[in-house]
Each structure stands twice: as structure tokens, then as C-alpha cells.
Design a protein around this motif. Structure first.
Motif, PDB file in Angstrom:
ATOM      1  N   SER A 152     -11.266  -0.181  13.025  1.00 41.52           N
ATOM      2  CA  SER A 152     -12.172  -0.410  11.611  1.00 41.52           C
ATOM      3  C   SER A 152     -11.813  -1.754  11.195  1.00 41.52           C
ATOM      4  O   SER A 152     -13.119  -2.590  10.262  1.00 41.52           O
ATOM      5  N   GLU A 209     -10.892  10.216   2.659  1.00 42.18           N
ATOM      6  CA  GLU A 209     -10.393   9.106   1.853  1.00 42.18           C
ATOM      7  C   GLU A 209      -9.298   8.458   2.406  1.00 42.18           C
ATOM      8  O   GLU A 209      -8.551   7.731   1.779  1.00 42.18           O
ATOM      9  N   PHE A 210      -8.986   8.510   3.665  1.00 40.67           N
ATOM     10  CA  PHE A 210      -7.833   7.895   4.158  1.00 40.67           C
ATOM     11  C   PHE A 210      -8.400   6.694   5.050  1.00 40.67           C
ATOM     12  O   PHE A 210      -9.352   6.870   5.874  1.00 40.67           O
ATOM     13  N   LEU A 211      -7.818   5.763   4.959  1.00 37.62           N
ATOM     14  CA  LEU A 211      -8.056   4.589   6.147  1.00 37.62           C
ATOM     15  C   LEU A 211      -7.383   4.851   7.551  1.00 37.62           C
ATOM     16  O   LEU A 211      -7.944   4.772   8.485  1.00 37.62           O
ATOM     17  N   GLU A 212      -6.401   5.708   7.386  1.00 36.85           N
ATOM     18  CA  GLU A 212      -5.922   6.135   8.782  1.00 36.85           C
ATOM     19  C   GLU A 212      -4.750   7.437   8.105  1.00 36.85           C
ATOM     20  O   GLU A 212      -4.270   7.416   7.175  1.00 36.85           O
ATOM     21  N   SER A 260       1.434   4.775   0.715  1.00 37.30           N
ATOM     22  CA  SER A 260       0.957   6.041   1.563  1.00 37.30           C
ATOM     23  C   SER A 260       1.225   7.375   0.972  1.00 37.30           C
ATOM     24  O   SER A 260       2.163   7.600  -0.023  1.00 37.30           O
ATOM     25  N   ILE A 305      -9.072  -1.236   0.020  1.00 35.74           N
ATOM     26  CA  ILE A 305     -10.253  -1.931  -0.195  1.00 35.74           C
ATOM     27  C   ILE A 305     -10.330  -2.819  -1.527  1.00 35.74           C
ATOM     28  O   ILE A 305     -10.741  -4.101  -1.463  1.00 35.74           O
ATOM     29  N   THR A 365      -2.921   6.570   4.739  1.00 33.75           N
ATOM     30  CA  THR A 365      -2.930   5.232   3.751  1.00 33.75           C
ATOM     31  C   THR A 365      -4.494   5.732   2.965  1.00 33.75           C
ATOM     32  O   THR A 365      -5.328   5.645   3.607  1.00 33.75           O
ATOM     33  N   SER A 407       1.005  -1.292  -0.013  1.00 35.09           N
ATOM     34  CA  SER A 407       0.099   0.001  -0.150  1.00 35.09           C
ATOM     35  C   SER A 407       0.737   1.309   0.121  1.00 35.09           C
ATOM     36  O   SER A 407       1.661   1.377   0.994  1.00 35.09           O
ATOM     37  N   ARG A 456      -7.765   5.038   1.140  1.00 39.20           N
ATOM     38  CA  ARG A 456      -8.548   3.916   1.512  1.00 39.20           C
ATOM     39  C   ARG A 456      -8.975   3.055   0.380  1.00 39.20           C
ATOM     40  O   ARG A 456      -8.879   1.562   0.230  1.00 39.20           O
ATOM     41  N   GLU A 457      -9.497   3.510  -0.882  1.00 40.84           N
ATOM     42  CA  GLU A 457      -9.821   2.872  -1.968  1.00 40.84           C
ATOM     43  C   GLU A 457      -8.820   1.655  -2.623  1.00 40.84           C
ATOM     44  O   GLU A 457      -9.363   0.805  -2.549  1.00 40.84           O
ATOM     45  N   VAL A 516      -6.608   1.677  11.940  1.00 43.17           N
ATOM     46  CA  VAL A 516      -6.934   0.620  11.079  1.00 43.17           C
ATOM     47  C   VAL A 516      -7.532  -0.377  11.864  1.00 43.17           C
ATOM     48  O   VAL A 516      -8.635  -1.122  11.633  1.00 43.17           O
TER      49      VAL A 516
END
Length: 199
Positions: free
Chosen positions: A114, A70-73, A38, A90, A84, A36, A86-87, A111
Motif C-alpha cells: 500500500s 484500523e491497521f496498516l498491517e 505497535s 499517516i 500497526t 510507531s 494506521r492513524e 505495508v
């Protein structure tokens, strides 16, 4: 056969522990794992590539991504923002592909809140003395930043015991082998192979 969702791996550790180097070794030898990328507001270091190492964006762009969810974290680390997106994460997981996040402990906690199914790995240097030597040897930071990184590292080490696995990076090949073994072991868990029973 229904496509299984990919697994989410979180790799944390202090700056200078060798996370990027070890991850690249692991991914090079696996076709079932992605990294991923960042986003960060810090300036690129020599040799870093946009979109491969990080997505380098402005402070304003980062703040807009936060407000748009737009961020997971995301977190601030030694004066710069890191997050990070998000899209892509996932999308990778839903396609059945596993993904590894290189994030610090504050982001990891976000993270896990969730996505509690995430598998967490903490990469430790052999010692704090060795860590400081690595930070000085790479010659990327001012003395003030090195001091701040060492202070942050001491706080992060307090959280290592909360992770599923701890890997010591005294040698990058050995550390990469151990992380690769963890990923293989997780893949072979009974819960992930039930479709082969009484096939």
C-alpha cells in the motif's frame, strides 16, 4: 514552502536481533523521527511500558480493530497478534515527520503493497548461533518458544535480500550509527532537496 511529507522507514529482523534497542538509540539522537508503537495481544515483558513499547490489548480488541480497518498491517508471530495502527502513522507522515516501524517480514510486505515508497532496512544478527545465545540470555521464553523463534528467524533471513538496506547488529552503537546514516542519506537525496536549487 510546501511542507514535505515525512518518510516511512521499515525495520525488520528476527526476534533477538536487537531492533528495539537500536531504534531507541537512533531516535534519541534525531529530532525528525518518531517510533510507531505497535499493538499486540502478548503479555508485557518486564520493563515494558504501555503506550511506549507497545499498546497491549486483548485478542477481542485486536479483532475489532481488524474488522474496523484500523491497521496498516497485522500478523501473527509466535502465537501472538501484532499490528500497526494506521492513524498515527499517516498523521505523522502528513505533518512532515518521518516514522519508523518495527515490524516482521509478513507485515512489511503488507505495508509495501500500500505504501511502496517505504524505505526498508533489515537488521541481521552476526550469526544464528549468536541469535540463539541472545534469546537464551534474555531468559524471556520457554524452550519451545525459543525453538519456534529460531525456526521463524531462519525463514525471515531468506527475505533479507528483498530489503533496501542490511545492517549487521554485532554492536548496537555501530548498528544505530549505520541506520542513522541511512536516514540522513535518504533525507539528502536530490529529489528531497530540489527546492534549494536556484533558490
Amino acid at each position: 514552502m510546501t511542507k514535505k511529507r515525512g518518510k516511512l522507514y521499515i525495520l525488520s529482523g528476527p526476534s533477538g536481533a536487537g531492533k528495539s534497542t537500536v531504534i531507541s538509540h537512533v531516535i534519541k539522537n534525531r529530532d525528525d523521527l518518531s517510533f510507531s508503537v505497535s499493538a499486540t495481544t502478548r503479555q508485557p515483558r518486564e520493563g515494558e511500558t504501555e503506550g511506549t513499547d507497545y499498546c497491549f490489548i486483548t485478542h477481542e480488541e485486536f479483532k475489532k480493530m481488524i474488522s474496523d480497518g484500523e491497521f496498516l498491517e497485522y500478523a501473527e508471530y509466535v502465537g501472538s497478534l501484532y499490528g500497526t495502527p494506521r492513524e498515527p502513522v499517516i498523521k505523522s507522515l502528513n505533518s512532515g515527520r518521518s516514522i519508523v516501524l518495527d515490524i516482521e517480514t509478513q507485515g512489511a510486505r503488507q505495508v509495501i503493497k500500500s505504501m511502496p515508497e517505504a524505505i526498508t532496512i533489515f537488521l541481521l544478527p552476526p550469526s544464528l548461533t549468536e541469535l540463539e545465545q541472545r534469546l537464551r540470555y534474555r531468559n524471556l521464553d520457554s524452550e519451545e518458544k525459543i525453538v519456534r523463534r529460531m525456526e521463524t528467524a531462519k525463514r525471515e533471513l531468506q527475505e533479507a535480500s528483498n530489503y533496501d538496506y542490511i545492517v549487521i547488529n554485532a554492536d548496537k552503537e555501530t548498528a544505530a550509527y549505520e541506520i542513522d546514516s541511512i536516514i540522513t542519506a535518504e533525507k539528502c537525496k536530490t529529489e528531497n532537496r530540489t527546492e534549494f536549487i536556484n533558490k
